[in-house]
Write an enzyme that holds these catalytic residues in place. Structure first.
Site, PDB file in Angstrom:
ATOM      1  CG  HIS A   1      -8.515  -3.026  -2.353  1.00  0.00           C
ATOM      2  ND1 HIS A   1      -9.364  -2.309  -3.146  1.00  0.00           N
ATOM      3  CD2 HIS A   1      -8.414  -2.338  -1.191  1.00  0.00           C
ATOM      4  CE1 HIS A   1      -9.763  -1.217  -2.503  1.00  0.00           C
ATOM      5  NE2 HIS A   1      -9.207  -1.221  -1.298  1.00  0.00           N
TER       6      HIS A   1
ATOM      7  N   GLY B   1     -16.140   2.564   3.300  1.00  0.00           N
ATOM      8  CA  GLY B   1     -14.807   3.159   3.272  1.00  0.00           C
ATOM      9  C   GLY B   1     -13.999   2.829   2.032  1.00  0.00           C
ATOM     10  CD  GLN B   2     -14.590  -0.800  -2.967  1.00  0.00           C
ATOM     11  OE1 GLN B   2     -15.731  -1.161  -2.638  1.00  0.00           O
ATOM     12  NE2 GLN B   2     -13.913  -1.361  -3.960  1.00  0.00           N
TER      13      GLN B   2
ATOM     14  CG  ASP C   1      -2.068   0.987   1.075  1.00  0.00           C
ATOM     15  OD1 ASP C   1      -3.224   0.534   0.949  1.00  0.00           O
ATOM     16  OD2 ASP C   1      -1.804   2.211   1.068  1.00  0.00           O
ATOM     17  CB  ILE C   2       0.867   4.219  -2.218  1.00  0.00           C
ATOM     18  CG1 ILE C   2       1.967   5.087  -2.773  1.00  0.00           C
ATOM     19  CG2 ILE C   2      -0.396   5.030  -1.946  1.00  0.00           C
ATOM     20  CD1 ILE C   2       1.700   5.622  -4.168  1.00  0.00           C
TER      21      ILE C   2
ATOM     22  CG  HIS D   1      -6.929  -2.705   3.122  1.00  0.00           C
ATOM     23  ND1 HIS D   1      -6.131  -1.609   2.884  1.00  0.00           N
ATOM     24  CD2 HIS D   1      -8.139  -2.410   2.570  1.00  0.00           C
ATOM     25  CE1 HIS D   1      -6.832  -0.684   2.243  1.00  0.00           C
ATOM     26  NE2 HIS D   1      -8.051  -1.144   2.040  1.00  0.00           N
TER      27      HIS D   1
ATOM     28  CG  ASN E   1     -12.201  -0.591   3.691  1.00  0.00           C
ATOM     29  OD1 ASN E   1     -12.527  -1.076   4.777  1.00  0.00           O
ATOM     30  ND2 ASN E   1     -11.118   0.145   3.539  1.00  0.00           N
TER      31      ASN E   1
HETATM   32  P1  AMP Z   1      -9.809   1.478   0.131  1.00  0.00           P
HETATM   33  O1  AMP Z   1     -10.132   2.675   0.983  1.00  0.00           O
HETATM   34  O2  AMP Z   1     -10.145   0.180   0.810  1.00  0.00           O
HETATM   35  O3  AMP Z   1     -10.409   1.593  -1.261  1.00  0.00           O
HETATM   36  O4  AMP Z   1      -8.249   1.456   0.011  1.00  0.00           O
HETATM   37  C1  AMP Z   1      -7.534   1.912  -1.086  1.00  0.00           C
HETATM   38  C2  AMP Z   1      -6.075   1.784  -0.719  1.00  0.00           C
HETATM   39  O5  AMP Z   1      -5.315   1.913  -1.887  1.00  0.00           O
HETATM   40  C3  AMP Z   1      -5.588   2.849   0.274  1.00  0.00           C
HETATM   41  O6  AMP Z   1      -5.054   2.206   1.432  1.00  0.00           O
HETATM   42  C4  AMP Z   1      -4.505   3.580  -0.529  1.00  0.00           C
HETATM   43  O7  AMP Z   1      -3.400   3.977   0.273  1.00  0.00           O
HETATM   44  C5  AMP Z   1      -4.114   2.539  -1.561  1.00  0.00           C
HETATM   45  N1  AMP Z   1      -3.547   3.069  -2.793  1.00  0.00           N
HETATM   46  C6  AMP Z   1      -4.040   4.075  -3.556  1.00  0.00           C
HETATM   47  N2  AMP Z   1      -3.257   4.273  -4.639  1.00  0.00           N
HETATM   48  C7  AMP Z   1      -2.255   3.362  -4.564  1.00  0.00           C
HETATM   49  C8  AMP Z   1      -1.122   3.059  -5.383  1.00  0.00           C
HETATM   50  N3  AMP Z   1      -0.858   3.724  -6.521  1.00  0.00           N
HETATM   51  N4  AMP Z   1      -0.284   2.062  -4.979  1.00  0.00           N
HETATM   52  C9  AMP Z   1      -0.520   1.387  -3.833  1.00  0.00           C
HETATM   53  N5  AMP Z   1      -1.584   1.616  -3.029  1.00  0.00           N
HETATM   54  C10 AMP Z   1      -2.433   2.596  -3.384  1.00  0.00           C
END
Ligand code: AMP
Ligand code: ZN
Length: 117
Positions: free
Chosen positions: A103, A96-97, A35-36, A105, A90
């Site tokens: 995906h 919270g998505q 995760d970024i 987490h 999420n």
């Molecule tokens: P969600 O809120 O469950 O949709 O989570 C989306 C997740 O994607 C968040 O934890 C972000 O930090 C992560 N995210 C967004 N862009 C990237 C990216 N380019 N590379 C890795 N993780 C990312």
């Protein structure tokens, strides 16, 4: 497997190698990357390579891939020597998505509080 790719999907672009990511695991159907914006010392995202927007869009044909996400989380915990971890999916804005490519987490490396509070 035929890969369905959504044109404006961030995670489809990561699958295609069009955006960078720290890849932790990959097979024909599943990709895991860091995760970024990590919320724990270990924070991975486990995704089907095929574009599926939310958990609600999984159907009977996806049971194997959906189940394998859990088995891969287990393998990653072993590989990275993580004695405990948390997995979260999420779902929809109310859940919270933010990124609409389903995906899981996987968070670890710090003490999680019991429950979800
Ligand atoms: P969600 O809120 O469950 O949709 O989570 C989306 C997740 O994607 C968040 O934890 C972000 O930090 C992560 N995210 C967004 N862009 C990237 C990216 N380019 N590379 C890795 N993780 C990312
Ligand atoms: Zn996608």
């Amino acid at each position: 497997m035929k890969l369905t790719k959504a044109p404006d999907c961030l995670f489809c672009k990561i699958v295609a190698g069009e955006l960078p990511a720290e890849r932790l695991y990959e097979d024909e159907d599943i990709l895991v990357f860091a995760d970024i914006s990590p919320q724990a010392p270990f924070h991975a995202l486990l995704i089907p390579k095929e574009h599926v927007a939310t958990l609600n869009d999984f159907g009977p044909e996806d049971v194997s891939v959906a189940g394998r996400l859990f088995l891969i989380a287990k393998s990653l915990a072993k590989e990275h020597d993580l004695p405990g971890y948390r997995v979260v999916v999420n779902t929809n804005p109310e859940g919270g998505q933010v990124v609409f490519h389903v995906h899981m987490h996987m968070l670890a490396g710090r003490q999680m509080k019991p429950g979800l509070g």
